[in-house]
Design a protein around this motif. Structure first.
Motif, PDB file in Angstrom:
ATOM      1  N   LEU A 353      72.191   4.034 -29.496  1.00 15.35           N
ATOM      2  CA  LEU A 353      72.477   2.741 -30.109  1.00 15.35           C
ATOM      3  C   LEU A 353      73.961   2.446 -29.886  1.00 15.35           C
ATOM      4  N   ASN A 354      74.252   1.665 -28.887  1.00 14.18           N
ATOM      5  CA  ASN A 354      75.637   1.414 -28.510  1.00 14.18           C
ATOM      6  C   ASN A 354      76.345   0.533 -29.533  1.00 14.18           C
ATOM      7  N   GLN A 355      77.634   0.793 -29.697  1.00 15.17           N
ATOM      8  CA  GLN A 355      78.477  -0.126 -30.471  1.00 15.17           C
ATOM      9  C   GLN A 355      78.980  -1.211 -29.533  1.00 15.17           C
ATOM     10  N   LEU A 356      78.865  -2.466 -29.961  1.00 16.97           N
ATOM     11  CA  LEU A 356      79.239  -3.597 -29.103  1.00 16.97           C
ATOM     12  C   LEU A 356      80.061  -4.577 -29.922  1.00 16.97           C
ATOM     13  N   HIS A 357      81.328  -4.712 -29.566  1.00 16.27           N
ATOM     14  CA  HIS A 357      82.247  -5.614 -30.261  1.00 16.27           C
ATOM     15  C   HIS A 357      82.827  -6.628 -29.282  1.00 16.27           C
ATOM     16  N   ASP A 358      82.877  -7.895 -29.710  1.00  9.57           N
ATOM     17  CA  ASP A 358      83.364  -8.981 -28.859  1.00  9.57           C
ATOM     18  C   ASP A 358      84.551  -9.678 -29.499  1.00  9.57           C
ATOM     19  N   ILE A 359      85.471 -10.117 -28.651  1.00  8.63           N
ATOM     20  CA  ILE A 359      86.542 -11.012 -29.100  1.00  8.63           C
ATOM     21  C   ILE A 359      86.765 -12.043 -27.993  1.00  8.63           C
ATOM     22  N   GLY A 360      86.849 -13.320 -28.397  1.00  5.76           N
ATOM     23  CA  GLY A 360      86.944 -14.369 -27.389  1.00  5.76           C
ATOM     24  C   GLY A 360      87.840 -15.523 -27.788  1.00  5.76           C
ATOM     25  N   PRO A 361      89.156 -15.417 -27.597  1.00  4.46           N
ATOM     26  CA  PRO A 361      90.038 -16.553 -27.881  1.00  4.46           C
ATOM     27  C   PRO A 361      89.862 -17.673 -26.855  1.00  4.46           C
ATOM     28  N   GLN A 362      89.865 -18.905 -27.347  1.00  6.33           N
ATOM     29  CA  GLN A 362      89.707 -20.076 -26.483  1.00  6.33           C
ATOM     30  C   GLN A 362      90.748 -21.123 -26.847  1.00  6.33           C
ATOM     31  N   THR A 363      91.352 -21.723 -25.838  1.00  6.75           N
ATOM     32  CA  THR A 363      92.294 -22.823 -26.057  1.00  6.75           C
ATOM     33  C   THR A 363      91.727 -24.074 -25.393  1.00  6.75           C
ATOM     34  N   SER A 364      91.888 -25.198 -26.068  1.00 10.70           N
ATOM     35  CA  SER A 364      91.343 -26.454 -25.564  1.00 10.70           C
ATOM     36  C   SER A 364      92.313 -27.584 -25.849  1.00 10.70           C
ATOM     37  N   LYS A 365      92.398 -28.526 -24.923  1.00 13.45           N
ATOM     38  CA  LYS A 365      93.219 -29.706 -25.140  1.00 13.45           C
ATOM     39  C   LYS A 365      92.574 -30.902 -24.452  1.00 13.45           C
ATOM     40  N   THR A 366      92.715 -32.066 -25.064  1.00  6.01           N
ATOM     41  CA  THR A 366      92.075 -33.280 -24.548  1.00  6.01           C
ATOM     42  C   THR A 366      93.020 -34.461 -24.686  1.00  6.01           C
ATOM     43  N   PHE A 367      93.149 -35.219 -23.607  1.00  5.95           N
ATOM     44  CA  PHE A 367      93.821 -36.512 -23.658  1.00  5.95           C
ATOM     45  C   PHE A 367      92.773 -37.578 -23.388  1.00  5.95           C
ATOM     46  N   SER A 368      92.790 -38.661 -24.177  1.00  2.47           N
ATOM     47  CA  SER A 368      91.847 -39.748 -23.947  1.00  2.47           C
ATOM     48  C   SER A 368      92.532 -41.087 -24.166  1.00  2.47           C
ATOM     49  N   GLN A 369      92.043 -42.079 -23.446  1.00  2.00           N
ATOM     50  CA  GLN A 369      92.554 -43.443 -23.561  1.00  2.00           C
ATOM     51  C   GLN A 369      91.379 -44.409 -23.447  1.00  2.00           C
ATOM     52  N   GLU A 370      91.263 -45.281 -24.427  1.00  2.00           N
ATOM     53  CA  GLU A 370      90.230 -46.307 -24.392  1.00  2.00           C
ATOM     54  C   GLU A 370      90.874 -47.671 -24.581  1.00  2.00           C
ATOM     55  N   LEU A 371      90.422 -48.647 -23.796  1.00  2.00           N
ATOM     56  CA  LEU A 371      90.854 -50.036 -23.934  1.00  2.00           C
ATOM     57  C   LEU A 371      89.612 -50.905 -24.060  1.00  2.00           C
ATOM     58  N   ARG A 372      89.649 -51.831 -25.017  1.00  2.00           N
ATOM     59  CA  ARG A 372      88.517 -52.733 -25.202  1.00  2.00           C
ATOM     60  C   ARG A 372      88.995 -54.164 -25.375  1.00  2.00           C
ATOM     61  N   LEU A 373      88.209 -55.074 -24.876  1.00  2.00           N
ATOM     62  CA  LEU A 373      88.445 -56.497 -25.071  1.00  2.00           C
ATOM     63  C   LEU A 373      87.191 -57.077 -25.706  1.00  2.00           C
ATOM     64  N   SER A 374      87.348 -57.750 -26.857  1.00  2.00           N
ATOM     65  CA  SER A 374      86.206 -58.270 -27.606  1.00  2.00           C
ATOM     66  C   SER A 374      86.372 -59.761 -27.829  1.00  2.00           C
ATOM     67  N   SER A 375      85.257 -60.460 -27.727  1.00  2.00           N
ATOM     68  CA  SER A 375      85.261 -61.901 -28.000  1.00  2.00           C
ATOM     69  C   SER A 375      85.092 -62.139 -29.492  1.00  2.00           C
ATOM     70  N   PRO A 376      85.372 -63.361 -29.966  1.00  2.00           N
ATOM     71  CA  PRO A 376      85.098 -63.665 -31.358  1.00  2.00           C
ATOM     72  C   PRO A 376      83.590 -63.656 -31.636  1.00  2.00           C
ATOM     73  N   SER A 377      83.209 -63.428 -32.875  1.00  2.00           N
ATOM     74  CA  SER A 377      81.807 -63.458 -33.271  1.00  2.00           C
ATOM     75  C   SER A 377      81.384 -64.895 -33.564  1.00  2.00           C
ATOM     76  N   GLY A 378      80.079 -65.131 -33.448  1.00  2.00           N
ATOM     77  CA  GLY A 378      79.537 -66.423 -33.841  1.00  2.00           C
ATOM     78  C   GLY A 378      79.373 -67.417 -32.722  1.00  2.00           C
ATOM     79  N   ASN A 379      79.892 -67.149 -31.515  1.00  2.00           N
ATOM     80  CA  ASN A 379      79.718 -68.049 -30.388  1.00  2.00           C
ATOM     81  C   ASN A 379      78.403 -67.754 -29.668  1.00  2.00           C
ATOM     82  N   PHE A 380      78.024 -68.659 -28.764  1.00  2.00           N
ATOM     83  CA  PHE A 380      76.813 -68.430 -27.979  1.00  2.00           C
ATOM     84  C   PHE A 380      76.932 -67.142 -27.169  1.00  2.00           C
TER      85      PHE A 380
END
Length: 796
Positions: A353-380
């Protein structure tokens, strides 16, 4: 002359366009904020009025042709909720798959989600906070701090939210600063030594500048006893801060700066062995009193933990550009997570019955950019159009240490159970170590748009489209002191990147790191028709084409058969719904029917790699989900309210696809129910307020939830499927509180799981001797708590 790839040129042009539009927005006149507080109670006329941003603009919930559930921040707090795990008891179509660490947890909607062990795969249910899409599922499971509401958008939402929303979106909206000074101080105690504290200050910084800051701290000993370490486990310690500054730069331009930082040190989640092993491990675990989901002891000599630190900043700008509204959201997030895991579930190594030990450091980074253009509500003609860019990088170093012995001169602790020893001459013990460095870079660019044609006062037609360009890069290199055959769950045999004590293993081509790359693009979108049958009833029907990008199955024990690309997942989804606002908006009753078919479904399946049970990501073939959902909110008076929901979901395998190298015995039968997809799930909550005309009013509350049986492992074996199925269960919470007439203070008492219903939040195979491993959540036992709160100024 410098060589620039086509991909680099495209990214540069795309970012230049984003930057240019951002600059125009900063100089333009502007408009209202994207989000607004959602009234938790009836409005002044006695009706229920809920505002959501499910279609990237403010709309009344009853006018949105989508199946959306809204949970207020106070409702989560009343649940005693710490993170999104608790939201599953309030939204019937939402399920939370709990794992040993936050890296291995996942959200499911309508029975569809991705258990994301691979560093180069994305979730199917997107977690979004204040308009920022989180790249990895684990990032969304932080503390729910100063939350205004949670919007759960069911079904594919890729047109407006992107590729990792093929099953839906969980959008968290935090509270906004106010114009006047105020604050809240809150402290809670729950039994088993759980403490929580939170303080919020709302501070005006000038005539047109507002700020809000919240700090929090919480800790809990845990709900299990580890007899090897003589301590409780499955607890946590969390602390952090969240802040926001909102400024009106002019009558038409508003900018919102948000920032947060959080640190967590959890000894969660140790897996209990819930069934008796068929080998000598049964004797080693005898002190844990093995009894299925009633088991509350483990015997592990390594403390399973998650150590986590995350922070993020974002800038949201809203501006008017003529009659149009332009929104820019720029964000950067950093997330570091270290997994420490006892993988043998025993207190030491034994012969065989083997002994099994794990260690797993993880680094993560994210850059995001969103641009939106919206019309007024209520028009056709109404529209929302935008551009999106994100780059998400992750790198992990995973080490597996094993102790192995085939013979020992130590005395047996029970028949057939002989401990190994590191002393010379006592055991044939050897230490086996393997380390894998692996990582991924997701680069995503998209252009999207959605239009609404108001054909008449009652009839509307909606169409949307999104173009997505994906680039996925992966890397892997492994070093091990094992030569030749696998040992201790460590596989030295991979085509490249394997080293034995610093030298390439014989038989590998060149010992160089593995480099992977996949480029893909996609068109997805939606079409819907919406009709007001009466002033109080709206009906809609929609078709949605969803998409989830390619993936690689990068993990520690990766072998040649698993190294290929996982093809993109696509979905065709159909939905019809009725939204009813009855009795002067005092009763909201929404009914939805849905059907969705997923092709190249990305799913984890159990497999044996180097003698160890692992789950690896594959294109599992074609699956489908269909069902009916009911959402209800009823407020006959300001003193009494009811809310709840019911979902019937039939999610199953239509045509299973065997992964490369698999045998027919590994085929999951067609018609098998999907994992994490109970057929029936429902919730019902009630609150009642009694005005006493005295020093305090009385508030009473009750919340119940029920789900039918649920499979946790999509296995080809009927026996494993039966062993990893949780039977149906229901839990009931009750609360009572005293609240001052001016809402200046309150004291509330809570009993969670009133009837002490035990259950598991996960059951998987792969325990010692063919046993099953259970995760037992805090909510599986009855417990109580008291919360005291003081509000002052604008927070009253």
């Amino acid at each position: 002359m410098t060589n620039i790839s086509n991909g680099s040129l495209l990214r540069a042009a795309f970012l230049t366009a984003l930057t240019g539009v951002s600059a125009i927005a900063l100089c333009a006149p502007a408009m209202a904020q994207e989000t607004a507080p959602v009234p938790a109670a009836a409005d002044d006329a006695g009706g229920i009025d809920i505002v959501v941003t499910a279609q990237k603009r403010e709309e009344n919930l009853q006018a949105v042709p989508l199946s959306v559930s809204v949970v207020g921040g106070e409702a989560i707090a009343a649940q005693g909720g710490v993170n999104l795990e608790n939201a599953q008891y309030l939204v019937p179509s939402l399920n939370f798959r709990k794992g040993g660490t936050s890296l291995n947890q996942a959200l499911f909607l309508r029975g569809v989600g991705t258990i994301n062990f691979s560093i180069a795969a994305e979730p199917s249910v997107a977690a979004v906070i204040d308009g920022v899409v989180l790249s990895r599922a684990g990032e969304g499971f932080g503390d729910l701090v100063d939350i205004d509401r949670i919007e759960v958008l069911r079904g594919p939402q890729g047109t407006l939210f992107g590729k990792n929303a093929s099953a839906g979106v969980v959008s968290m909206v935090t509270k906004r600063p106010e114009d006047s000074f105020g604050g809240t101080v809150e402290a809670s105690y729950y039994d088993s030594n759980e403490y929580r504290a939170r303080a919020t200050l709302n501070i005006p910084l000038g005539e047109n500048i507002r700020s809000r800051v919240t700090g929090f701290y919480s800790e809990y000993d845990g709900n299990l006893r580890n007899i090897a370490l003589d301590r409780k486990v499955n607890g946590y310690k969390h602390y952090g801060v969240r802040g926001v500054i909102e400024a009106d730069l002019s009558d038409a331009v508003t900018v919102i700066l948000r920032g947060d930082w959080r640190k967590a040190n959890d000894d969660c989640c140790a897996e209990v062995i819930g069934t008796v092993p068929t080998n000598a491990a049964a004797a080693a675990l005898s002190g844990t009193n093995i009894n299925g989901d009633e088991t509350r002891r483990v015997n592990q000599n390594l403390l399973t933990q998650t150590k986590e630190e995350s922070w993020g900043v974002s800038m949201e700008l809203n501006a008017e550009l003529g009659n149009q509204t332009i929104t820019s959201i720029t964000a950067y997030r950093k997330w570091d997570n270290t997994e420490i895991r006892d993988g043998d579930w025993l207190d030491r190594a034994y012969v065989g019955l083997n002994q099994l030990h794990d260690i797993g450091p993880q680094t993560s980074k994210t850059f995001s950019q969103e641009l939106r253009l919206s019309s007024p509500s209520g028009n056709f003609f109404e529209y929302v159009a935008g551009l999106y860019y994100s780059r998400a990088e992750s790198q992990r170093q995973f080490t597996r240490d094993s102790l192995i012995c085939s013979a020992s001169t130590l005395a047996a602790v029970s028949p057939g159970l002989i401990p190994c020893s590191t002393a010379l001459g006592v055991s044939t013990i050897r230490s086996v170590t393997g380390t894998t460095d692996y990582g991924s870079i997701f680069t995503n660019m998209a252009a999207f748009g959605q239009v609404t044609l108001n054909v008449s006062d009652r009839f509307r037609a909606i169409g949307g489209i999104r173009y997505t360009a994906d680039q996925l890069e992966g890397n892997l290199i492994r070093q091990t002191n094992v030569g030749g055959a696998s040992a201790g769950g460590i596989n030295p045999n991979f085509d490249a990147g394997i080293y034995n004590n610093g030298s390439p293993v014989a038989g590998t081509p060149n010992g160089l790191p593995v480099q992977l790359k996949k480029v893909n693009d996609n068109w997805s979108g939606k079409a819907a028709l919406q009709y007001d049958l009466t002033d109080d009833t709206m009906g809609y029907a929609s078709y949605t084409r969803g998409y989830k990008g390619p993936a690689y199955n990068l993990f520690f024990n990766l072998g040649t058969s698993g190294a290929g690309v996982i093809a993109p997942e696509t979905v065709d989804a159909y939905e019809v719904g009725l939204k009813n606002s009855l009795f002067g908006n005092r009763l909201i009753l929404n009914l939805t029917g849905f059907y969705a078919k997923y092709n190249n479904y990305q799913a984890n399946n159990p497999d044996i790699v180097a003698g160890v049970v692992v789950t690896r990501l594959t294109n599992a073939g074609t699956v489908s989900t269909r069902g009916v959902e009911l959402d209800m909110m009823y407020q006959p008076s300001r003193a009494f309210s009811l809310n709840g929901g019911l979902a019937y979901t039939d999610a199953k395998v239509d045509q299973f696809r065997l992964p490369p190298g698999a045998t027919e015995a590994q085929r999951v039968p067609n018609g098998t129910r999907l994992a994490n997809a109970p057929k029936w799930k429902g919730s019902l909550g009630a609150t009642y307020k009694i005005e006493t005309s005295g020093f305090a009013n009385i508030e009473l509350g009750a919340q119940g939830s029920y789900q039918s049986s649920q499979l946790y492992e999509l296995s080809p074996s009927a026996a494993v499927r039966a062993g990893t199925t949780v039977k149906g269960y229901g839990i009931v919470d009750v609360s009572a509180g005293l609240v001052s007439p001016d809402n200046g203070w309150s004291i509330r008492a809570q009993v969670k799981n009133l009837f002490d219903q035990s259950f598991a939040s996960s059951i998987v195979s792969g325990g010692p001797g063919g046993s099953y491993r259970y995760i037992i959540p805090r909510e599986a036992d009855r417990y109580f708590g008291v919360t005291a709160r003081v509000n002052f100024g604008s927070e009253k």
